[in-house]
Design an enzyme around this catalytic site. Structure first.
Site, PDB file in Angstrom:
ATOM      1  N   LYS A  33     -10.867   9.599 -13.162  1.00  0.00           N
ATOM      2  CA  LYS A  33     -11.719   8.993 -14.182  1.00  0.00           C
ATOM      3  C   LYS A  33     -11.729   7.475 -13.987  1.00  0.00           C
ATOM      4  O   LYS A  33     -10.697   6.877 -13.716  1.00  0.00           O
ATOM      5  CB  LYS A  33     -11.217   9.347 -15.580  1.00  0.00           C
ATOM      6  N   GLY A  69      -0.450  -5.850  -6.522  1.00  0.00           N
ATOM      7  CA  GLY A  69       0.508  -6.222  -7.554  1.00  0.00           C
ATOM      8  C   GLY A  69       1.739  -5.333  -7.552  1.00  0.00           C
ATOM      9  O   GLY A  69       2.769  -5.667  -8.136  1.00  0.00           O
ATOM     10  N   SER A  84      -9.892  -8.695 -12.132  1.00  0.00           N
ATOM     11  CA  SER A  84     -11.207  -8.508 -11.505  1.00  0.00           C
ATOM     12  C   SER A  84     -11.282  -7.133 -10.863  1.00  0.00           C
ATOM     13  O   SER A  84     -12.266  -6.791 -10.216  1.00  0.00           O
ATOM     14  CB  SER A  84     -11.450  -9.586 -10.441  1.00  0.00           C
ATOM     15  N   LYS A 132      -6.184   3.623 -11.233  1.00  0.00           N
ATOM     16  CA  LYS A 132      -5.774   2.750 -12.332  1.00  0.00           C
ATOM     17  C   LYS A 132      -5.823   3.441 -13.695  1.00  0.00           C
ATOM     18  O   LYS A 132      -5.115   3.036 -14.621  1.00  0.00           O
ATOM     19  CB  LYS A 132      -6.658   1.502 -12.368  1.00  0.00           C
ATOM     20  N   LYS A 184     -16.764  12.324   3.963  1.00  0.00           N
ATOM     21  CA  LYS A 184     -17.959  12.375   3.104  1.00  0.00           C
ATOM     22  C   LYS A 184     -17.656  11.908   1.682  1.00  0.00           C
ATOM     23  O   LYS A 184     -18.158  12.465   0.708  1.00  0.00           O
ATOM     24  CB  LYS A 184     -18.549  13.798   3.058  1.00  0.00           C
ATOM     25  N   ASP A 201       6.039  14.072   4.811  1.00  0.00           N
ATOM     26  CA  ASP A 201       7.293  13.362   5.091  1.00  0.00           C
ATOM     27  C   ASP A 201       7.142  11.845   4.977  1.00  0.00           C
ATOM     28  O   ASP A 201       8.128  11.107   5.021  1.00  0.00           O
ATOM     29  CB  ASP A 201       7.841  13.731   6.473  1.00  0.00           C
ATOM     30  N   THR A 228      -6.551  -7.497 -21.518  1.00  0.00           N
ATOM     31  CA  THR A 228      -6.067  -7.674 -20.157  1.00  0.00           C
ATOM     32  C   THR A 228      -6.996  -8.622 -19.428  1.00  0.00           C
ATOM     33  O   THR A 228      -8.118  -8.900 -19.881  1.00  0.00           O
ATOM     34  CB  THR A 228      -5.981  -6.335 -19.408  1.00  0.00           C
TER      35      THR A 228
END
Length: 333
Positions: A58, A190, A88, A63, A282, A182, A85
């Site tokens: 979503k 960040g 960019s 993030k 794709k 593995d 917050t």
């Protein structure tokens, strides 16, 4: 709850317990993203590759996991005043969407030069956009003013235990979907995602190798590992606009201790990997999302005997929010 404080009983800002709690917390809202494979890319890389498609999350990027965990971790008194917050990157859209799902305001400080698609995403999800100058100082000053005016809670994009824990849910899913992995290769900026991924993956399988992928023009994490301390750059220059942030005081100790190595690639390698994602897998992936594949295909990885036993490699395709305006405009000509 104040941001940037340590939650775990160990020396790190999060742990496997907080990550498992985050998984339960965000389950009603976040997607379990698919894992793709490709014989073609396996043959090019000479390894078995597994692609965790966070571009299908979503908001179009990983993030949302951390933002959702942070938003739904707030108690009702905190939540009613909203969140703020500055970024960019994809964090702003993710936070806007998570806030919308909880029904609280999100005040989003965005630099004036941010990609139009990211501003549009924030507005689409109901975020209140406040523009700042491009400099970090201006972004921070503007966010601080919003905090004073609204009493909202600051939710950083990376350097926060709630964000780290939310991003760590990637590992819980990925290693269940492809238990033979593995080695994990994760973009680094960040450090919120790779911190969560490393904490969870090492708890599940202590022998797993965690590698970071970083652009040459923003290689502060590589320099930080080399110097043994957080090193910030005076200037960054890379096509991977999502990888221009610096490590924080919560993410750095995890990167220092649990990330086994950092592979640095140049922008040409990133673009080539991005092209392969479009043509072979794709799927639409932004430059910072394709950097893990770029790292695997780089000479620094392919010709380094240290990586000879990395045979089943999990790559996090972190996001797909690409500004396609140039492409569509070319069709109109």
């Amino acid at each position: 709850m104040e941001p940037n404080h340590t939650k775990s009983s160990d020396s790190y800002a999060a742990d496997i317990s907080s990550i498992r709690e985050a998984q339960v917390r965000i389950k009603p809202f976040a997607q379990q993203t698919p894992v793709l494979t490709s014989d073609t890319l396996d043959s090019i890389a000479r390894r078995k590759l597994y692609f965790k498609c966070e571009c299908f999350q979503k908001g179009g990027a990983f993030k949302f996991r951390g933002a959702c965990n942070a938003i739904f971790s707030l108690d009702d008194n905190q939540a009613t005043k909203g969140v703020v917050t500055h970024s960019s990157g994809n964090h702003v859209a993710a936070l806007s969407l998570a806030a919308k799902l909880r029904g609280i305001p999100a005040y989003i400080v965005i630099p004036k030069d941010a990609p139009k698609c990211k501003v549009a995403n924030v507005k689409r999800y109901g975020g209140h956009v406040i523009f700042s100058e491009p400099s970090m100082q201006s972004r921070e000053d503007t966010a601080n003013k919003v905090l004073q005016d609204t009493g909202a809670v600051l939710i950083p994009s990376s350097n926060d235990w709630r964000i780290i824990s939310g991003q760590g849910t990637i590992s819980l899913e990925f290693l269940e979907q492809a238990s033979e992995i593995d080695t994990l290769i994760v973009p680094i900026s960040g450090g919120g995602m790779i911190s969560g991924v490393a904490l969870a993956a090492k708890a599940i399988n202590p022998a797993i190798r965690i590698l970071a992928a970083e652009p040459m023009g923003a290689n502060d994490a590589f320099q930080s590992k080399s110097n043994g301390r957080i090193t910030k750059l005076s200037e960054v220059n890379t096509i991977a606009d999502g990888l221009r942030a610096f490590l924080g005081d919560l993410t750095w100790p995890i990167v220092r201790d649990l990330v086994d190595d950092i592979i640095v690639v140049d922008d040409k390698e990133i673009i080539q990997a991005m092209k392969l994602c479009y043509e072979v897998l794709k799927i639409a992936v932004k430059p910072s999302g394709a950097i893990g594949l770029a790292a695997v295909l780089s000479d620094g990885f392919q010709k380094n005997p240290v990586y000879s036993e990395c045979n089943h490699i999990g790559i996090v395709l972190s996001g797909g929010n690409v500004d396609l305006g140039v492409l569509w405009n070319s069709f109109d000509k």
